[in-house]
Scaffold this active site. Structure first.
Site, PDB file in Angstrom:
ATOM      1  N   ASP A 144       0.834  -1.203   0.000  1.00  0.00           N
ATOM      2  CA  ASP A 144       0.000   0.000   0.000  1.00  0.00           C
ATOM      3  C   ASP A 144       0.866   1.249   0.000  1.00  0.00           C
ATOM      4  O   ASP A 144       1.560   1.532   0.978  1.00  0.00           O
ATOM      5  CB  ASP A 144      -0.921   0.001   1.216  1.00  0.00           C
ATOM      6  N   ASP A 350      -1.498   5.865  -6.871  1.00  0.00           N
ATOM      7  CA  ASP A 350      -1.772   5.018  -5.714  1.00  0.00           C
ATOM      8  C   ASP A 350      -1.875   3.558  -6.138  1.00  0.00           C
ATOM      9  O   ASP A 350      -2.546   3.232  -7.114  1.00  0.00           O
ATOM     10  CB  ASP A 350      -3.078   5.478  -5.056  1.00  0.00           C
TER      11      ASP A 350
END
Length: 469
Positions: A144, A350
């Site tokens: 992440d 992201d």
């Protein structure tokens, strides 16, 4: 009178005209329908790792719901598309609230935790397998870029304080290199007080540093801030790696063993290994679930051939996130008429967000152009349970002709998205409308598929290398 080629083309659909006349042939790609709307494959075809460069550490990466994922996390209850998009929407909204400076309100979950929080875990899709401790114990971690502090579940854990996982829960007492961080230490004082620090906890009369995280969907992890040896590959390990030894986890966690934070804050793996790898890392997300990609620490030492670079920026007051400036979009080889001010808020790139969020005007222009180029195929009616509003029925077609979509970044860098995997998600255009013009958007992971995306904070740029996995 014989018909001219141009007149004949007028009778055909526009996408086929371009190909028949040899006009902008590069603007369209013919693909089998099996790749535009892929089914769940049964077998894994692993891809080679990125490099043998001794200055880099590389490890395989897989989609958590595909056949290449470790058996311990290959959940049989794969979420539906509607559920996946619901989770993704929660993550997107959380990130955009954080970067806009708006207050995030959360329900009371009965555990004291910080109030500045991470993005939702249940939307994350890609995993790596790393070793914790001495001797090393394999742990499957979600990656992440929107999180910093890494964590795994730790013993003593039971069904009331931790969620089920198929791998053995990490037992710090069995590791010769594990060390909890004392509460009165500099390392504990340096833990971000607004994000991760959570006071102290007592263990056998010793005051230990406690961390706590609540994610955007309400999931929580609380435990002891600790150090351990992290094994990245058979040749590479990170000693004294700071992480969270999770003793209480609550929420929608599912089978994985923990999380690997790749954000820009000091707690992340990237920051902790900056002296060795220069604050650089990259990953390649595969085109589908049936093959692997990779995660690598470090930048190429000599050869950056094949990369296209755009400047990397930070988000004010939110250094976790990585920001790039989008300047234009093309469909079918034609640049869309979008004013530069539309993109002035920048785009967070992201790994955990699935679909790309564009400012309103940019999305409207993209959707109009894409629908026009796809007029040969039936447009499905909107589904009120989903955000995707440009979905197609390819039934009866063995092949489909898709327009290319290209994103242009600051510095004139144009990235042609992979077709179809970087453009479509289950037959739908993988973009959604987001904030008003001039606000920050998000580049989702569908658009990043098959590229090696290199985040190099030391050199201040992001690189894109196509066809890397």
């Amino acid at each position: 009178m014989a018909s001219s080629p141009l007149l004949l083309c007028v009778l055909l659909l526009c996408s086929y005209c371009l190909i028949a006349l040899g006009g902008n042939e590069r603007g369209f790609v013919v693909v089998p329908t099996s790749t535009s709307s892929p089914s769940n494959p049964a077998a894994c075809s692993p891809a080679p790792l990125v490099t043998s460069d001794p200055n880099r550490a590389s490890m395989p990466l897989a989609h958590r719901h595909g056949p290449c994922a470790p058996a311990s996390v290959a959940a049989t209850n794969r979420p539906s598309r509607a559920e996946m998009l619901r989770r993704d929407r929660a993550r997107r909204n959380h990130i955009l609230r954080k970067v806009s400076g708006r207050r995030i309100t959360l329900s009371d979950v009965g555990v004291s935790i910080p109030t500045s929080l991470g993005a939702a875990v249940d939307s994350l899709q890609y995993v790596v397998t790393l070793g914790f401790g001495t001797p090393a114990v394999s742990q499957v971690l979600l990656i992440d870029t929107g999180s910093d502090l890494s964590w795994v579940q730790c013993q003593p854990c039971n069904s009331s304080t931790c969620y089920p996982q198929k791998d053995p829960v990490f037992d710090p007492s069995a590791s010769s290199s594990y060390a909890p961080i004392p509460c009165d230490s500099k390392a504990c004082r340096d833990l971000d007080p607004d994000t991760y620090a959570n006071g102290c906890t007592n263990s056998s009369g010793t005051s230990l540093c406690q961390y706590g995280i609540q994610y955007g969907n309400g999931d929580i992890t609380v435990g002891v801030y600790s150090t351990e040896t992290l094994t990245l590959s058979t040749q590479v390990s990170v000693k004294n790696f700071s992480f969270g030894c999770g003793l209480v986890q609550r929420g929608t966690f599912d089978l994985f063993d923990g999380l690997l934070g790749l954000g820009g804050e000091p707690e992340s793996l990237v920051s902790q290994t900056a002296e060795t790898y220069g604050g650089a890392f990259s990953y390649c997300l595969p085109a589908g679930n049936s093959t692997t990609g990779f995660l690598a620490l470090g930048a190429p030492s000599n050869n950056t051939a094949g990369f296209l670079f755009t400047p990397l920026h930070s988000v004010p007051k939110e250094p976790t996130f990585y920001l790039v400036n989008l300047t234009g979009i093309s469909v079918g080889g034609t640049q869309l008429d979008i004013q530069p001010t539309v993109f002035s808020g920048g785009m967070i790139i992201d790994s955990g967000t699935v679909v790309t969020v564009l400012p309103e005007t940019a999305y409207s222009a993209l959707r109009t152009a894409f629908r026009s180029a796809m007029s040969a195929y039936p447009l499905l009616p909107p589904n009120n349970d989903e955000d995707l509003d440009t979905c197609y029925n390819f039934t009866g077609n063995s092949n489909v002709t898709l327009p290319t979509v290209a994103l242009t970044y600051d510095g004139g860098v144009t990235i042609d998205l992979d077709v179809p995997s970087g453009v479509l998600l289950d037959g739908c255009l993988a973009f959604v409308p987001g904030p008003p013009d001039g606000n920050t958007g998000i580049i989702g992971n569908v658009n990043q598929r098959t590229f090696e995306v290199l985040y190099d904070s030391g050199r201040g740029h992001v690189g894109f290398r196509p066809g890397a996995c």
